[in-house]
Design a protein around this motif. Sequence first.
Motif, PDB file in Angstrom:
ATOM      1  N   GLU A 193      46.386  33.847  48.502  1.00 39.52           N
ATOM      2  CA  GLU A 193      46.917  35.147  49.145  1.00 39.52           C
ATOM      3  C   GLU A 193      45.630  36.050  49.968  1.00 39.52           C
ATOM      4  OE1 GLU A 193      49.493  37.564  46.402  1.00 39.52           O
ATOM      5  OE2 GLU A 193      49.053  35.866  45.210  1.00 39.52           O
ATOM      6  N   ILE A 194      45.916  36.952  50.636  1.00 39.34           N
ATOM      7  CA  ILE A 194      44.971  37.938  51.210  1.00 39.34           C
ATOM      8  C   ILE A 194      45.386  39.299  50.636  1.00 39.34           C
ATOM      9  CG2 ILE A 194      44.098  38.847  53.241  1.00 39.34           C
ATOM     10  CD1 ILE A 194      44.854  36.243  54.647  1.00 39.34           C
ATOM     11  N   VAL A 195      44.704  40.047  50.050  1.00 38.13           N
ATOM     12  CA  VAL A 195      44.664  41.211  49.547  1.00 38.13           C
ATOM     13  C   VAL A 195      44.045  42.371  50.261  1.00 38.13           C
ATOM     14  CG1 VAL A 195      44.787  42.806  47.571  1.00 38.13           C
ATOM     15  CG2 VAL A 195      45.377  40.293  47.301  1.00 38.13           C
ATOM     16  N   LYS A 196      44.437  43.316  50.843  1.00 37.53           N
ATOM     17  CA  LYS A 196      43.516  44.206  51.685  1.00 37.53           C
ATOM     18  C   LYS A 196      43.837  45.675  50.815  1.00 37.53           C
ATOM     19  CE  LYS A 196      44.521  46.258  55.677  1.00 37.53           C
ATOM     20  NZ  LYS A 196      44.723  47.660  55.232  1.00 37.53           N
ATOM     21  N   ALA A 299      45.796  46.674  42.468  1.00 40.75           N
ATOM     22  CA  ALA A 299      46.025  45.512  43.378  1.00 40.75           C
ATOM     23  C   ALA A 299      46.034  44.389  42.759  1.00 40.75           C
ATOM     24  CB  ALA A 299      45.039  45.972  44.526  1.00 40.75           C
ATOM     25  N   ILE A 300      44.747  43.963  42.092  1.00 44.57           N
ATOM     26  CA  ILE A 300      44.549  43.058  41.437  1.00 44.57           C
ATOM     27  C   ILE A 300      45.693  42.504  40.099  1.00 44.57           C
ATOM     28  CG2 ILE A 300      42.907  41.458  39.839  1.00 44.57           C
ATOM     29  CD1 ILE A 300      42.212  41.946  42.880  1.00 44.57           C
ATOM     30  N   ALA A 301      45.924  43.601  39.541  1.00 45.30           N
ATOM     31  CA  ALA A 301      47.128  43.330  38.265  1.00 45.30           C
ATOM     32  C   ALA A 301      48.274  42.875  39.009  1.00 45.30           C
ATOM     33  CB  ALA A 301      47.083  44.738  37.673  1.00 45.30           C
ATOM     34  N   GLU A 302      48.529  43.662  40.214  1.00 41.40           N
ATOM     35  CA  GLU A 302      49.853  43.146  40.917  1.00 41.40           C
ATOM     36  C   GLU A 302      49.832  41.605  41.367  1.00 41.40           C
ATOM     37  OE1 GLU A 302      50.235  45.779  43.974  1.00 41.40           O
ATOM     38  OE2 GLU A 302      50.855  47.573  42.544  1.00 41.40           O
ATOM     39  N   ARG A 303      48.555  41.189  41.911  1.00 43.84           N
ATOM     40  CA  ARG A 303      48.694  39.884  42.021  1.00 43.84           C
ATOM     41  C   ARG A 303      48.680  39.160  40.959  1.00 43.84           C
ATOM     42  NH1 ARG A 303      49.453  41.777  45.597  1.00 43.84           N
ATOM     43  NH2 ARG A 303      51.344  40.399  45.581  1.00 43.84           N
ATOM     44  N   GLN A 304      48.275  39.437  39.609  1.00 44.58           N
ATOM     45  CA  GLN A 304      48.076  38.512  38.574  1.00 44.58           C
ATOM     46  C   GLN A 304      49.676  38.265  37.976  1.00 44.58           C
ATOM     47  OE1 GLN A 304      45.210  40.794  36.421  1.00 44.58           O
ATOM     48  NE2 GLN A 304      43.878  39.007  36.023  1.00 44.58           N
ATOM     49  N   ALA A 305      50.297  39.423  38.230  1.00 42.92           N
ATOM     50  CA  ALA A 305      51.899  39.520  37.674  1.00 42.92           C
ATOM     51  C   ALA A 305      52.494  38.507  38.722  1.00 42.92           C
ATOM     52  CB  ALA A 305      52.469  40.955  37.929  1.00 42.92           C
ATOM     53  N   ILE A 316      45.078  33.099  38.898  1.00 43.57           N
ATOM     54  CA  ILE A 316      44.184  33.362  40.071  1.00 43.57           C
ATOM     55  C   ILE A 316      43.109  32.500  39.568  1.00 43.57           C
ATOM     56  CG2 ILE A 316      42.666  34.906  40.988  1.00 43.57           C
ATOM     57  CD1 ILE A 316      44.732  37.172  40.340  1.00 43.57           C
ATOM     58  N   ARG A 317      42.802  31.391  40.535  1.00 43.46           N
ATOM     59  CA  ARG A 317      41.600  30.610  40.233  1.00 43.46           C
ATOM     60  C   ARG A 317      40.424  31.020  40.626  1.00 43.46           C
ATOM     61  NH1 ARG A 317      43.509  25.038  39.127  1.00 43.46           N
ATOM     62  NH2 ARG A 317      45.806  25.319  38.618  1.00 43.46           N
ATOM     63  N   GLY A 318      40.256  31.961  41.436  1.00 46.20           N
ATOM     64  CA  GLY A 318      38.892  32.508  42.121  1.00 46.20           C
ATOM     65  C   GLY A 318      39.428  33.283  43.339  1.00 46.20           C
ATOM     66  N   PHE A 344      37.161  42.391  37.675  1.00 47.13           N
ATOM     67  CA  PHE A 344      36.928  40.955  37.762  1.00 47.13           C
ATOM     68  C   PHE A 344      36.503  40.199  36.796  1.00 47.13           C
ATOM     69  CE2 PHE A 344      36.756  43.514  41.804  1.00 47.13           C
ATOM     70  CZ  PHE A 344      37.742  43.196  42.399  1.00 47.13           C
ATOM     71  N   ARG A 345      36.205  40.623  35.573  1.00 51.30           N
ATOM     72  CA  ARG A 345      35.371  40.168  34.483  1.00 51.30           C
ATOM     73  C   ARG A 345      36.257  38.779  34.351  1.00 51.30           C
ATOM     74  NH1 ARG A 345      32.913  44.522  31.646  1.00 51.30           N
ATOM     75  NH2 ARG A 345      31.658  44.453  33.123  1.00 51.30           N
ATOM     76  N   ASP A 346      37.268  38.789  34.227  1.00 53.15           N
ATOM     77  CA  ASP A 346      37.927  37.583  33.619  1.00 53.15           C
ATOM     78  C   ASP A 346      38.400  36.440  34.890  1.00 53.15           C
ATOM     79  OD1 ASP A 346      37.736  38.273  30.932  1.00 53.15           O
ATOM     80  OD2 ASP A 346      39.480  39.214  31.222  1.00 53.15           O
TER      81      ASP A 346
END
Lengths: 373, 66
Positions: A193-196, A299-305, A316-318, A344-346
Amino acid sequence: MPVRTAYSTKELGDAVSDLKKQCGAPQPRVVIYFGSPKYDPRELSRQMKQCFPEACVAGCSSAGEIASGNMMSGSVVAMFLDEDIVEDAACAVVGNLSAEISMADAFATLGRHFQAPLASLDHEKYVGLVLVDGLSGAEERLMEKLGDATDIFFVGGSAGDDLKFQSTPVSENGKTYSNAAVLVLLRVKRGFEIVKTQSFRTTGKTLVATKVEEAHRQVIEFNHRPALDAYAAALGITAEEAPARFFHNPLGLMIAGEPFVRSPQRAEAGTIFFYCQIKEAMELDVLEATDIVADTRQAIAERQAVNGSGNGAGSIRGLIDFQCILRTLQLRDEHRCEQYGSIFRDIPMIGFSTYGEEYLGHVNQTSTILLFR
Amino acid sequence: MAGQIKHMIDSIVEQRAKGNPTIALTTKTKLVLKGLNPDRFDSGSPDDPAVITKVKAIAADLGVHV
């Protein structure tokens, strides 16, 4: 298996050995690295390729580095992508950016590797990284050429040099280039995915660029008035006060409700110089800043969900974070680098502070992120 | 005459996207970044020759015919 990442703050020879030790076995298929300008870029590039001879190795100089929860300076960070993430990869160089940009040689190189023209490749399986000489001033033309020729997404950043503005080279497979861009084309195994993300909302006020010097990223007039006067009037302040607001009130080219941020750099005799081009007749919203940490975290939490897990990094592998230097400077000023890093710690990640981000075009004041599933 | 510009823009997006909504959106984004905002044109927009010339040039860059 998560993506392997590493960072080192050691001196050059030891730093590369340190990265290799952290990488461990087996040999990665792709190595992406970002290095502080304290390292000789040619020697760093040569040693990285020497250490990972079988890998596609690409990197650039930076204005600050990021690795899984640590925002640093004076380091080199690296991501190692193996066959579990990337089925195949190839690198190519687009040279001589100050002249008429031709993608022909680079696309031929990539096409030969993948045995198909780029225009025919599946944009859901392939994704590109683009690292550009950050002092080339050619990012808009480069991204336009890329976007004309292919629907594959290329995401990346403009190399930095700790705000010295002297040399911002890019590297590919042991060689180092100025006035050039490196393309890395990946066939991704599971998905990406690309997140801007940017931390601005519109004020509802707009400015139309009515006189520009596009090639030099200047706007001479907005709304048929000197650009600085019109910008100041939109904010209800004086022209003298306006430059102090550039950072918190950039302009946004609104597309589908989302700003493609154009950041003012400085004013001179009523003209505003930007960090990216604005074309004549473009209508731009005047933006106001929101919270970088909160917005990026969301934004990152949404991608994790989306990836189906609320537990840790989910699937999310990286990820690779191309973060605008202006955001980094703000985080440093506000002493919030640790808060930002904690997002991004985890998650296995690397990134760097850029002189601009690339996604469909050239943008400012974003975190533009390539995320591997 | 009116509406030709919208028709040309729609044709560019359709030819490029081939029914894929993601590519349709990114093609529109590319048009905006090139200085041609699709949302500013509808079936009543006048056929401005200068804009039509610009749209043709953009179509050529994108490798499609309008």
